[in-house]
Design a protein around this motif. Structure first.
Motif, PDB file in Angstrom:
ATOM      1  N   ILE A   1      -0.809  -7.413  -2.239  1.00  8.85           N
ATOM      2  CA  ILE A   1      -2.270  -7.318  -2.167  1.00  8.85           C
ATOM      3  C   ILE A   1      -2.845  -8.285  -3.191  1.00  8.85           C
ATOM      4  CG2 ILE A   1      -4.282  -5.853  -2.609  1.00  8.85           C
ATOM      5  CD1 ILE A   1      -2.515  -3.468  -1.699  1.00  8.85           C
TER       6      ILE A   1
ATOM      7  N   THR B   1     -14.440  -2.768  -0.739  1.00  8.88           N
ATOM      8  CA  THR B   1     -13.336  -3.647  -0.369  1.00  8.88           C
ATOM      9  C   THR B   1     -12.884  -4.378  -1.619  1.00  8.88           C
ATOM     10  OG1 THR B   1     -14.259  -3.896   1.854  1.00  8.88           O
ATOM     11  CG2 THR B   1     -12.628  -5.523   1.157  1.00  8.88           C
TER      12      THR B   1
ATOM     13  N   ILE C   1       3.110  -4.986   6.491  1.00  5.62           N
ATOM     14  CA  ILE C   1       2.019  -5.361   5.590  1.00  5.62           C
ATOM     15  C   ILE C   1       2.623  -6.027   4.358  1.00  5.62           C
ATOM     16  CG2 ILE C   1       0.115  -4.509   4.154  1.00  5.62           C
ATOM     17  CD1 ILE C   1      -0.224  -2.197   6.094  1.00  5.62           C
TER      18      ILE C   1
ATOM     19  N   CYS D   1       0.851  -1.199   0.000  1.00  6.15           N
ATOM     20  CA  CYS D   1       0.000   0.000   0.000  1.00  6.15           C
ATOM     21  C   CYS D   1       0.881   1.242   0.000  1.00  6.15           C
ATOM     22  CB  CYS D   1      -0.918   0.004   1.215  1.00  6.15           C
ATOM     23  SG  CYS D   1      -0.056  -0.248   2.788  1.00  6.15           S
TER      24      CYS D   1
ATOM     25  N   VAL E   1      -5.571  -8.088   6.413  1.00  4.98           N
ATOM     26  CA  VAL E   1      -5.768  -6.660   6.190  1.00  4.98           C
ATOM     27  C   VAL E   1      -6.606  -6.481   4.933  1.00  4.98           C
ATOM     28  CG1 VAL E   1      -4.617  -4.453   5.810  1.00  4.98           C
ATOM     29  CG2 VAL E   1      -3.515  -6.208   7.239  1.00  4.98           C
TER      30      VAL E   1
ATOM     31  N   THR F   1      -4.594  -8.557   2.146  1.00  4.66           N
ATOM     32  CA  THR F   1      -3.202  -8.928   2.329  1.00  4.66           C
ATOM     33  C   THR F   1      -3.010  -9.330   3.780  1.00  4.66           C
ATOM     34  OG1 THR F   1      -0.907  -8.185   1.983  1.00  4.66           O
ATOM     35  CG2 THR F   1      -2.469  -6.540   2.766  1.00  4.66           C
TER      36      THR F   1
ATOM     37  N   VAL G   1      -6.364   0.867   4.324  1.00  2.00           N
ATOM     38  CA  VAL G   1      -6.192  -0.556   4.604  1.00  2.00           C
ATOM     39  C   VAL G   1      -6.630  -0.761   6.040  1.00  2.00           C
ATOM     40  CG1 VAL G   1      -4.372  -0.902   2.896  1.00  2.00           C
ATOM     41  CG2 VAL G   1      -3.749  -0.272   5.230  1.00  2.00           C
TER      42      VAL G   1
ATOM     43  N   VAL H   1      -8.261  -4.186   1.943  1.00  2.00           N
ATOM     44  CA  VAL H   1      -7.865  -3.013   1.166  1.00  2.00           C
ATOM     45  C   VAL H   1      -9.132  -2.392   0.600  1.00  2.00           C
ATOM     46  CG1 VAL H   1      -6.417  -2.172  -0.710  1.00  2.00           C
ATOM     47  CG2 VAL H   1      -5.707  -4.177   0.617  1.00  2.00           C
TER      48      VAL H   1
ATOM     49  N   GLN I   1      -2.795   5.084   1.127  1.00  2.00           N
ATOM     50  CA  GLN I   1      -3.950   4.717   1.937  1.00  2.00           C
ATOM     51  C   GLN I   1      -3.702   4.967   3.429  1.00  2.00           C
ATOM     52  OE1 GLN I   1      -2.465   2.664  -0.311  1.00  2.00           O
ATOM     53  NE2 GLN I   1      -3.971   1.503  -1.479  1.00  2.00           N
TER      54      GLN I   1
END
Length: 407
Positions: free
Chosen positions: A278, A240, A274, A115, A231, A244, A339, A233, A118
């Motif tokens: 993703i 949504t 993170i 990410c 998580v 991830t 996120v 996104v 975000q």
């Protein structure tokens, strides 16, 4: 939904990964060949570059979107990524091998957190097991030596199975009244079974570290733990669009002393990891798969300590999309998306340094978080003051994008 077992990870991972943070074959989802995976890679002299996984390579997505945030604003993000014929950036294996912080070569690419612009938000106290541990932290006032006796007292009154209590329901309100009468009501129970979910800011945009990086604990913390989480996104419209893995590193002693220390307990240099990529929602993977996901975690210490645990999203007390609705909506907007950490049921109690003291990290711990459809996030623990300071923020990213002609 495809059934891909935890055992696939055990078979795929390198025998040496525990000691070397080997970001190898197990980094990718077990069904990577049908997954739409996007991430970010650092390229010396260019900065952070948006990429996708294509076979055994990373492909540059810069011509499709300058940032991950912008990409996810597209209504057809997954389809656009799959169709994009970008420039091959590097061999995937080489980038994974170069992503370990302890053996990184500066002039080769390595993975960053996927990410960028975000907001990084988290939902807390969403599983019964971790909710009880938060109550125990509060009652013990952050003292790990008191945790075992407090745990027995709390469970004797509350019980250890609140999974059938629906947050905000009449039954939850009745339970609250009983606990208030016994002087055991807690701020953690309020958000765990009350009508309002806990949504907080984990860290700032651009501050998360990726797989292979060091993760940080405050040097004054003596009781802390990893928090393995899925998580979600979410784009600016509240949709949504992918998922991830994350490690919401937590200082139990700081937060246990006072809920007002939540920021210090949660947000330190490199305390948010993170990755690795993703996975965008498409016909092969969606929110239904997230709801069924099982997470495994392994911690291996430099002294040979080993701790394993697993948790299932099936046991979450609030639906993942309900948590998203608590985070973004008419009362709170995120123009660059967000996120959202979904919380963890994993609250380690295994004694490490003495009977009754439970678990805490040691510098040098290797931590792996895995679920078959999202892959493996691996990091090594250090103190936040010894990890490379966070310097690459939004201003630096905009400067690099402008230099590359992408703004």
């Amino acid at each position: 939904m495809q059934d891909i077992s935890i055992e696939r990870w055990e078979a795929a991972r390198s025998p040496q990964w525990e000691r070397t943070l080997d970001c190898g074959a197990a980094t990718l989802p077990a069904d990577a060949q049908q997954a739409t995976l996007v991430g970010r890679a650092w390229v010396e002299g260019q900065g952070a570059i948006l990429v996708k996984v294509e076979g055994d390579a990373l492909v540059d997505l810069s011509a499709l979107a300058p940032t991950c945030s912008a990409l996810l604003e597209r209504p057809d993000a997954a389809a656009a990524v799959r169709a994009h014929a970008g420039k091959r950036l590097a061999a995937l294996g080489e980038v994974l091998a170069n992503s370990g912080a302890d053996r990184r070569v500066a002039d080769l690419p390595w993975l960053l957190a996927p990410c960028d612009l975000q907001a990084i938000k988290a939902s807390g106290v969403t599983f019964v097991a971790s909710m009880l541990e938060r109550v125990i932290e509060e009652q013990a006032r952050g003292n790990p030596a008191l945790a075992q006796s407090v745990r027995k007292e709390v469970v004797a009154v509350i019980g250890d199975d609140l999974s059938k209590v629906r947050p905000g329901s009449p039954e939850a309100e009745q339970l609250k009244q009983v606990l208030v009468s016994k002087n055991l009501w807690s701020q953690y129970l309020e958000v765990g079974i009350g009508p309002d979910a806990e949504i907080f800011t984990k860290s700032q945009p651009m501050s998360a570290v990726g797989t292979g990086a060091e993760i940080g604990i405050h040097p004054k913390s003596e009781w802390n733990n990893p928090e393995p989480e899925i998580v979600l996104v979410v784009n600016s419209r509240g949709e949504t669009v992918g998922a991830t893995l994350g490690n919401d590193v937590n200082l139990r002693d700081f937060e246990g002393r006072s809920g007002l220390l939540l920021g210090k307990a949660k947000d330190n240099n490199a305390s948010c990891a993170i990755g690795p990529f993703i996975r965008l929602f498409d016909a092969k993977f969606g929110i239904a798969d997230v709801r069924q996901a099982d997470l495994a975690m392994l911690v291996v210490g430099p002294e040979g300590f080993r701790m394993e645990g697993a948790s299932s999203l099936k046991q979450i007390s609030r639906d993942p999309l309900d948590l998203v609705a608590h985070a973004i909506g008419p009362n709170h907007q995120y123009p660059d998306g967000l996120v959202l950490f979904l919380g963890t049921m994993f609250a380690p109690t295994q004694d490490r340094f003495g009977p009754g003291q439970g678990f805490t990290h040691a510098v040098g711990d290797a931590v792996a978080i895995f679920t078959p459809r999202l892959g493996t996030l691996v990091n090594r623990v250090n103190t936040s003051d010894r990890i490379e300071p966070w310097r690459y923020g939004v201003t630096a990213l905009m400067r690099d994008l402008a230099r590359r002609g992408l703004l």
